[in-house]
Design a protein around this motif. Structure first.
Motif, PDB file in Angstrom:
ATOM      1  N   ILE A 205       0.672  15.808   1.978  1.00 24.64           N
ATOM      2  CA  ILE A 205       1.157  14.541   2.531  1.00 24.64           C
ATOM      3  C   ILE A 205       0.133  13.445   2.288  1.00 24.64           C
ATOM      4  N   VAL A 206       0.627  12.284   1.827  1.00 22.82           N
ATOM      5  CA  VAL A 206      -0.226  11.131   1.568  1.00 22.82           C
ATOM      6  C   VAL A 206      -0.117  10.112   2.697  1.00 22.82           C
ATOM      7  N   HIS A 207       1.110   9.812   3.126  1.00 27.17           N
ATOM      8  CA  HIS A 207       1.331   8.798   4.149  1.00 27.17           C
ATOM      9  C   HIS A 207       2.678   9.069   4.797  1.00 27.17           C
ATOM     10  N   TYR A 208       2.806   8.742   6.079  1.00 31.29           N
ATOM     11  CA  TYR A 208       4.076   8.922   6.753  1.00 31.29           C
ATOM     12  C   TYR A 208       4.230   7.901   7.863  1.00 31.29           C
ATOM     13  N   VAL A 209       5.483   7.656   8.249  1.00 29.87           N
ATOM     14  CA  VAL A 209       5.830   6.649   9.240  1.00 29.87           C
ATOM     15  C   VAL A 209       6.721   7.308  10.278  1.00 29.87           C
ATOM     16  N   ARG A 210       6.460   7.043  11.562  1.00 30.27           N
ATOM     17  CA  ARG A 210       7.280   7.560  12.649  1.00 30.27           C
ATOM     18  C   ARG A 210       7.800   6.417  13.498  1.00 30.27           C
ATOM     19  N   THR A 211       8.941   6.643  14.141  1.00 31.81           N
ATOM     20  CA  THR A 211       9.431   5.671  15.107  1.00 31.81           C
ATOM     21  C   THR A 211       8.711   5.870  16.431  1.00 31.81           C
TER      22      THR A 211
ATOM     23  N   THR B 119       6.230  11.211  -4.028  1.00 34.44           N
ATOM     24  CA  THR B 119       7.640  11.215  -3.642  1.00 34.44           C
ATOM     25  C   THR B 119       7.780  10.759  -2.201  1.00 34.44           C
ATOM     26  N   GLY B 120       8.777   9.903  -1.967  1.00 34.72           N
ATOM     27  CA  GLY B 120       9.030   9.400  -0.619  1.00 34.72           C
ATOM     28  C   GLY B 120      10.449   9.683  -0.178  1.00 34.72           C
ATOM     29  N   ASP B 121      10.604   9.980   1.104  1.00 35.06           N
ATOM     30  CA  ASP B 121      11.928  10.246   1.661  1.00 35.06           C
ATOM     31  C   ASP B 121      11.877   9.981   3.157  1.00 35.06           C
ATOM     32  N   ASP B 122      13.045   9.696   3.726  1.00 33.04           N
ATOM     33  CA  ASP B 122      13.132   9.441   5.155  1.00 33.04           C
ATOM     34  C   ASP B 122      14.287  10.248   5.728  1.00 33.04           C
ATOM     35  N   SER B 123      14.163  10.608   7.006  1.00 29.84           N
ATOM     36  CA  SER B 123      15.187  11.418   7.651  1.00 29.84           C
ATOM     37  C   SER B 123      15.065  11.281   9.157  1.00 29.84           C
ATOM     38  N   TRP B 124      16.215  11.460   9.836  1.00 29.79           N
ATOM     39  CA  TRP B 124      16.226  11.487  11.300  1.00 29.79           C
ATOM     40  C   TRP B 124      15.914  12.895  11.767  1.00 29.79           C
ATOM     41  N   MET B 125      15.095  13.004  12.797  1.00 24.29           N
ATOM     42  CA  MET B 125      14.722  14.282  13.370  1.00 24.29           C
ATOM     43  C   MET B 125      15.121  14.280  14.845  1.00 24.29           C
TER      44      MET B 125
ATOM     45  N   PHE C 207       5.612  10.302   2.530  1.00 27.40           N
ATOM     46  CA  PHE C 207       5.233  10.217   1.124  1.00 27.40           C
ATOM     47  C   PHE C 207       4.259  11.366   0.836  1.00 27.40           C
ATOM     48  N   PHE C 208       4.553  12.148  -0.171  1.00 30.08           N
ATOM     49  CA  PHE C 208       3.726  13.306  -0.482  1.00 30.08           C
ATOM     50  C   PHE C 208       3.619  13.471  -1.989  1.00 30.08           C
TER      51      PHE C 208
END
Length: 328
Positions: free
Chosen positions: A233-239, A182-188, A227-228
């Motif tokens: 967690i499998v993979h993640y992207v940060r700004t 599952t993948g999702d994106d959000s502002w923190m 993505f988890f």
């Protein structure tokens, strides 16, 4: 305790159960309704008209002939035929009178625009069945969009005409969730609020009242795409707007994060590169599902673009349909 009090019927009786009290209360209610019905009917008798009776008719308030000194009724008129309970309503008769007065001579209904009263025809049933044979995991909304039909009609055809049921994939495939990513994106945002203890300060009686600035959203923010799966967690992207140390990620085996360049919009081209890195990441850390991975993400514009829907089948990645967002 039920039915006891100042009511004469229950004054001299022993306590009864709640079921008996309910029965007696229902009986008294029916008796009261019957009494009031008899009283109402005595003041409002029901007239049964017969052929040959003389009647008067009330003049409509918007009749141009009606003036201040005009009578409110006209007649008498002799009934030529009595329809009793088979007659139409007064409002409907007024509509027909108006149309006939305007020159209409037909008594049959005119054809109206719009779909037919029933859309569950044999032809539509065959169309829905043909779509389900190609993919039995399609949702009602997807079938309706494909066939240009309403979801209400499609649901009725699937559940009633075809007598199909949506089986739980987890019950039929116990290992189904093991291959779902599952993948999702959000502002923190970064917040640094003070607690009541931290905001306390010593002051004398002559000291002015301390002022505390109102907390607002921090200007420092970061977008994270994660993505988890069922194992973590499998993979993640940060700004790159906020640099976060990722040495601990290396120690737990997550690897270095992928950074989004500052000002970069997550469009279809960027998301395609993210999916390619995700596939390489799955091949390294989830070797058992690299050929059977199922991707679950929302229906954002960048996720449903042509280059994305074209890349996923070529990379042996099936997509789990995301449920619709219903505005309640």
């Amino acid at each position: 305790m039920y039915g006891i009090g100042n009511v004469p019927e229950f004054a001299d009786q022993t306590p009864i159960t709640i079921e008996e009290a309910r029965k007696k209360a229902s009986l008294r209610t029916e008796q009261s309704r019957s009494k009031w019905k008899i009283k109402h009917d005595s003041h409002h008798p029901k007239y049964v008209f017969k052929e040959g009776d003389l009647v008067i008719r009330k003049i409509a308030f918007n009749d141009p002939r009606l003036i201040k000194t005009s009578p409110k009724y006209e007649g008498p008129f002799m009934l030529q035929k009595a329809f009793k309970d088979d007659c139409i309503s007064r409002s409907q008769s007024g509509k027909w009178h108006k149309t006939f007065k305007e020159g209409r001579e037909e008594v049959t209904d005119e054809p109206r625009s719009g779909r037919s009263t029933t859309a569950r025809t044999d032809e539509n049933v065959d169309r829905v069945l043909e779509v389900l044979r190609t993919d039995r995991r399609l949702s009602i909304q997807q079938i309706a969009d494909t066939l240009h039909m309403s979801t209400f009609v499609v649901h009725g055809i699937v559940t009633e005409n075809l007598q199909m049921q949506l089986l739980d994939l987890i019950q039929n495939e116990p290992d189904f969730l093991n291959s779902v990513v599952t993948g999702d994106d959000s502002w923190m945002f970064e917040y640094d609020p003070e607690s009541k203890r931290q905001s306390c300060a010593w002051h004398t009686k002559s000291s002015p009242r301390p002022k505390k600035a109102r907390m607002s959203k921090s200007r420092i923010k970061t977008m994270i795409i994660v993505f988890f799966d069922i194992r973590g967690i499998v993979h993640y992207v940060r700004t790159s707007m906020v640099l976060i140390s990722w040495r601990n990620d290396l120690e737990v085996g997550l690897g270095p994060p992928q950074f989004v360049p500052q000002g970069q919009t997550v469009n279809s081209a960027f998301y395609l590169e993210v999916l390619r890195r995700l596939k390489r990441r799955i091949a390294r850390v989830r070797t058992d599902i690299k050929d059977t991975v199922k991707l679950h993400h929302d229906k954002a514009t960048s996720h449903t673009a042509f280059i994305i829907t074209n890349f996923l089948p070529r990379s042996n990645t099936s997509v789990i349909p995301h449920p619709l967002t219903v505005p309640t």
